[in-house]
Design a protein around this motif. Structure first.
Motif, PDB file in Angstrom:
ATOM      1  N   LYS A  53       0.846  -1.188   0.000  1.00 47.62           N
ATOM      2  CA  LYS A  53       0.000   0.000   0.000  1.00 47.62           C
ATOM      3  C   LYS A  53       0.878   1.234   0.000  1.00 47.62           C
ATOM      4  O   LYS A  53       1.770   1.385   0.825  1.00 47.62           O
ATOM      5  N   LYS A  54       0.587   2.098  -0.952  1.00 49.46           N
ATOM      6  CA  LYS A  54       1.352   3.326  -1.040  1.00 49.46           C
ATOM      7  C   LYS A  54       0.770   4.327  -0.052  1.00 49.46           C
ATOM      8  O   LYS A  54      -0.441   4.352   0.171  1.00 49.46           O
ATOM      9  N   ASP A  56      -0.794   7.683   1.309  1.00 47.63           N
ATOM     10  CA  ASP A  56      -1.660   8.670   0.669  1.00 47.63           C
ATOM     11  C   ASP A  56      -0.843   9.919   0.366  1.00 47.63           C
ATOM     12  O   ASP A  56      -0.249  10.520   1.256  1.00 47.63           O
ATOM     13  N   THR A  57      -0.839  10.274  -0.905  1.00 47.24           N
ATOM     14  CA  THR A  57      -0.122  11.472  -1.337  1.00 47.24           C
ATOM     15  C   THR A  57      -1.084  12.352  -2.109  1.00 47.24           C
ATOM     16  O   THR A  57      -2.155  11.907  -2.530  1.00 47.24           O
ATOM     17  N   GLU A  59      -0.650  13.344  -5.092  1.00 42.56           N
ATOM     18  CA  GLU A  59      -0.756  12.782  -6.432  1.00 42.56           C
ATOM     19  C   GLU A  59      -1.750  11.621  -6.478  1.00 42.56           C
ATOM     20  O   GLU A  59      -2.556  11.524  -7.395  1.00 42.56           O
ATOM     21  N   SER A  60      -1.689  10.736  -5.475  1.00 43.61           N
ATOM     22  CA  SER A  60      -2.601   9.584  -5.477  1.00 43.61           C
ATOM     23  C   SER A  60      -4.043  10.037  -5.286  1.00 43.61           C
ATOM     24  O   SER A  60      -4.949   9.486  -5.911  1.00 43.61           O
ATOM     25  N   HIS A  61      -4.263  11.048  -4.446  1.00 41.38           N
ATOM     26  CA  HIS A  61      -5.628  11.561  -4.270  1.00 41.38           C
ATOM     27  C   HIS A  61      -6.143  12.196  -5.559  1.00 41.38           C
ATOM     28  O   HIS A  61      -7.302  11.997  -5.937  1.00 41.38           O
ATOM     29  N   LYS A  63      -5.225  11.562  -8.635  1.00 42.05           N
ATOM     30  CA  LYS A  63      -5.498  10.512  -9.628  1.00 42.05           C
ATOM     31  C   LYS A  63      -6.811   9.804  -9.309  1.00 42.05           C
ATOM     32  O   LYS A  63      -7.578   9.463 -10.212  1.00 42.05           O
ATOM     33  N   GLU A  64      -7.076   9.591  -8.038  1.00 48.01           N
ATOM     34  CA  GLU A  64      -8.351   8.989  -7.629  1.00 48.01           C
ATOM     35  C   GLU A  64      -9.519   9.881  -8.034  1.00 48.01           C
ATOM     36  O   GLU A  64     -10.530   9.407  -8.565  1.00 48.01           O
ATOM     37  N   THR A 181       1.921  15.699 -11.504  1.00 47.79           N
ATOM     38  CA  THR A 181       2.484  14.379 -11.211  1.00 47.79           C
ATOM     39  C   THR A 181       3.695  14.041 -12.065  1.00 47.79           C
ATOM     40  O   THR A 181       4.434  13.130 -11.727  1.00 47.79           O
TER      41      THR A 181
END
Length: 183
Positions: A53-54, A56-57, A59-61, A63-64, A181
């Motif tokens: 599990k990466k 939470d960043t 960038e990940s938020h 992209k979500e 990103t």
């Protein structure tokens, strides 16, 4: 053989038998071995899940959120509704339950509210992204409220449901995310 030798042999046999029996008693049945193997595998998979599990960043938020816009708002919502108004079917030509589609879009709007809060909470270095999101979020609200006010009917050319601004703001939002990103 002397009596003493017999006694030593008997004692030796007794010791060997004790060792054999104690060894047999400690052996696990096939079922116990299988249960242990399953438990060990579950422990290992949990460790791997936690390790993979990466964190939470930003960038990940983002992209979500971008995925949410494409999947839940556009693909499952606005594009199908636009096609329904024009042709009476969804975007792939299949039958469509407009009430169900609007209901599902309503559930997506609840998630959008969470994303509104998240985006507005970003720091000043993301002001450009926040401005685009504000326009995009407002346009989503306008289109959704139009659907709630009056449910469209299949092949109703008088029903105006223009997704042009939504698409423009969504594309700009995606480009801003890509720029952020890729750095």
């Amino acid at each position: 053989m002397s009596k003493r030798s017999k006694n030593l042999v008997l004692i030796g046999l007794a010791v060997v038998m004790l060792l054999v029996f104690s060894g047999c008693a400690s052996k696990k049945t096939d079922e116990e071995k299988l249960a242990d193997a399953i438990q060990e595998a579950l422990k290992d998979s949990t460790k791997n899940d936690n390790a993979s599990k990466k964190p939470d960043t930003l960038e990940s938020h983002l992209k979500e959120i971008s995925h949410f816009l494409t999947s839940d708002i556009w693909n499952d919502g606005f594009v199908n509704i636009s096609w329904f108004i024009g042709s009476g079917t969804n975007s792939t030509g299949d039958k469509m339950d407009i009430d169900f589609t609007i209901e599902r879009l309503g559930k997506a709007m609840e998630k959008k509210a969470e994303y509104d809060t998240y985006i507005q909470g970003l720091d000043a270095s993301n002001d450009g992204l926040k401005q685009v999101w504000t326009k995009l979020s407002n346009e989503i609200d306008v289109l959704y409220n139009k659907l709630k006010e009056k449910t469209p009917v299949a092949e109703d050319s008088s029903y105006e449901f223009d997704t042009g601004l939504f698409e423009q703001y969504r594309d700009a939002f995606k480009k801003d995310i890509e720029a952020l990103t890729s750095n």
